[in-house]
Design an enzyme around this catalytic site. Structure first.
Site, PDB file in Angstrom:
ATOM      1  N   GLY A  86       0.835  -1.200   0.000  1.00 21.95           N
ATOM      2  CA  GLY A  86       0.000   0.000   0.000  1.00 21.95           C
ATOM      3  C   GLY A  86       0.868   1.248   0.000  1.00 21.95           C
TER       4      GLY A  86
ATOM      5  N   ASP B 198      -0.273  -7.438  -4.491  1.00 17.77           N
ATOM      6  CA  ASP B 198      -1.684  -7.392  -4.113  1.00 17.77           C
ATOM      7  C   ASP B 198      -1.821  -8.185  -2.809  1.00 17.77           C
ATOM      8  OD1 ASP B 198      -4.377  -7.916  -3.754  1.00 17.77           O
ATOM      9  OD2 ASP B 198      -4.774  -8.137  -5.906  1.00 17.77           O
TER      10      ASP B 198
ATOM     11  N   TYR C  26     -15.140  -1.580   9.349  1.00 19.94           N
ATOM     12  CA  TYR C  26     -13.746  -1.140   9.501  1.00 19.94           C
ATOM     13  C   TYR C  26     -13.246  -1.491  10.903  1.00 19.94           C
ATOM     14  CZ  TYR C  26      -9.841   2.263   9.571  1.00 19.94           C
ATOM     15  OH  TYR C  26      -8.623   2.885   9.670  1.00 19.94           O
TER      16      TYR C  26
HETATM   17  C1  AKB Z   1     -10.883   6.896   9.164  1.00 15.46           C
HETATM   18  O1  AKB Z   1     -11.437   7.982   9.410  1.00 15.46           O
HETATM   19  O2  AKB Z   1     -11.479   5.915   8.714  1.00 15.46           O
HETATM   20  C2  AKB Z   1      -9.413   6.765   9.460  1.00 15.46           C
HETATM   21  C3  AKB Z   1      -9.176   6.237  10.842  1.00 15.46           C
HETATM   22  C4  AKB Z   1      -9.371   7.108  12.006  1.00 15.46           C
HETATM   23  O3  AKB Z   1      -8.811   5.122  11.002  1.00 15.46           O
HETATM   24  N1  AKB Z   1      -8.753   8.017   9.291  1.00 15.46           N
END
Ligand code: AKB
Length: 317
Positions: free
Chosen positions: A8, A54, A143
């Site tokens: 990355g 990748d 996330y």
């Molecule tokens: C996001 O906003 O997704 C990132 C983080 C705080 O991990 N910048």
């Protein structure tokens, strides 16, 4: 750390970390790993080796590690929080599948591994102020789920297989070099671009939305220092809270106005980003990082603002 692979390398953190590590590891190979469509350009391409890697393809990682005799991998591949909500399957594939590939290659080839976690690894049931190092982590975003899974998987590989996996929980990162994409904290970068261009800034988050933020030079230093920390002092590994400043939109706007008196901000709320920001801590307690590897930030909001404005003026005007 001598021969380093950055997966990355053309992203927000990677493009600056690659250059920093090339200075930091003279005589070593610091390999810029990129995916098709995000090839390195300019000084990033000219100053050292680059390979297509990748993260979803373990053979590509293993081949690059073999070819350059890599001892340390920086795994910076991820979809940021807001964009991950629109592609949760891909977020998992990159965030967890990709990390698994890195851990397996690290186990087989004896590499150390850095994989950033985030303030996004916390959720609404986490204490919001001075969030402790060890606390409730029940995030409600994909996330965050990938980040908590990543922390646990990395600690498991460290305990079970002796993989030297370490990391930090990054706050929102602010930089004038490469723009972020799809994060919840991105407004704190975009606001400086608007101020320098003389445009009104439409803030996607409401007043009173506090989050931890950090200037990129401090974040890069943290990424290097944690990998070089004395392992006998580390009681934690994945991942350390690190912090330098916490503010809401009103505070950063007022700071920018000190240097750009005509700057104007209005609000145009983004419900997704607002919900994510509301579920994250207001400020982290980073005392474990300070005690275990002498972490100390150098930039506060004022110093960062001056530096951002000077450098963005050079870049944009
Ligand atoms: C996001 O906003 O997704 C990132 C983080 C705080 O991990 N910048």
């Amino acid at each position: 750390m001598k021969n380093v692979l950055i997966i990355g390398a053309t992203g927000q953190i990677g493009s600056e970390l690659t250059m920093k590590l090339r200075d930091h590891c003279p005589g070593g190979n610091v390999v810029a790993g990129y995916i098709k469509g995000a090839e390195p350009k300019g000084v990033l391409l000219e100053s050292g080796p680059a390979e297509e890697v990748d993260i979803t393809n373990p053979q590509m990682i293993a081949d690059a590690v073999e070819k350059y005799n890599i001892d340390t991998i920086y795994n910076l591949a991820a979809l940021l929080s807001a964009v991950a909500e629109s592609k949760p399957q891909l977020a998992w594939k990159i965030g967890v599948g990709g990390l698994y590939n890195c851990l397996e290659v690290s186990r087989e080839k004896g590499c150390a591994l850095f994989t950033p976690s985030s303030i996004g690894s916390f959720g609404p049931s986490t204490p919001h102020d001075h969030t402790p190092q060890d606390t409730i982590q029940r995030p409600e975003t994909i996330y965050g789920v990938t980040k908590v899974t990543g922390e646990m998987l990395s600690d498991y590989y460290a305990r079970r297989f002796g993989v030297d996996a370490r990391s930090v929980r990054f706050p929102g990162l602010i930089s004038y070099v490469a723009p972020p994409g799809g994060g919840t904290t991105d407004y704190a970068v975009d606001i400086y671009y608007s101020a320098v261009k003389g445009e009104e800034f439409k803030c996607p988050l409401k007043p009173g939305t506090f989050m931890d933020m950090m200037y990129m030079p401090d974040a890069l230093r943290a990424a290097v220092e944690i990998m070089e920390a004395d392992p006998t002092r580390l009681k934690h590994r994945n991942s350390f809270n690190i912090a330098s400043m916490s503010f809401d939109p009103e505070i950063i706007a007022a700071k920018i106005k000190e240097y750009v008196p005509d700057f104007k901000m209005t609000y145009e709320l983004d419900p997704l980003r607002q919900a994510i920001a509301d579920s994250w801590p207001d400020s982290l307690d980073d005392s474990c990082a300070r005690e275990e590897w002498d972490w100390k930030p150098e930039y506060d909001l004022d110093r960062m603002t001056q530096d951002m404005l000077v450098n963005l003026r050079k870049k944009l005007l």
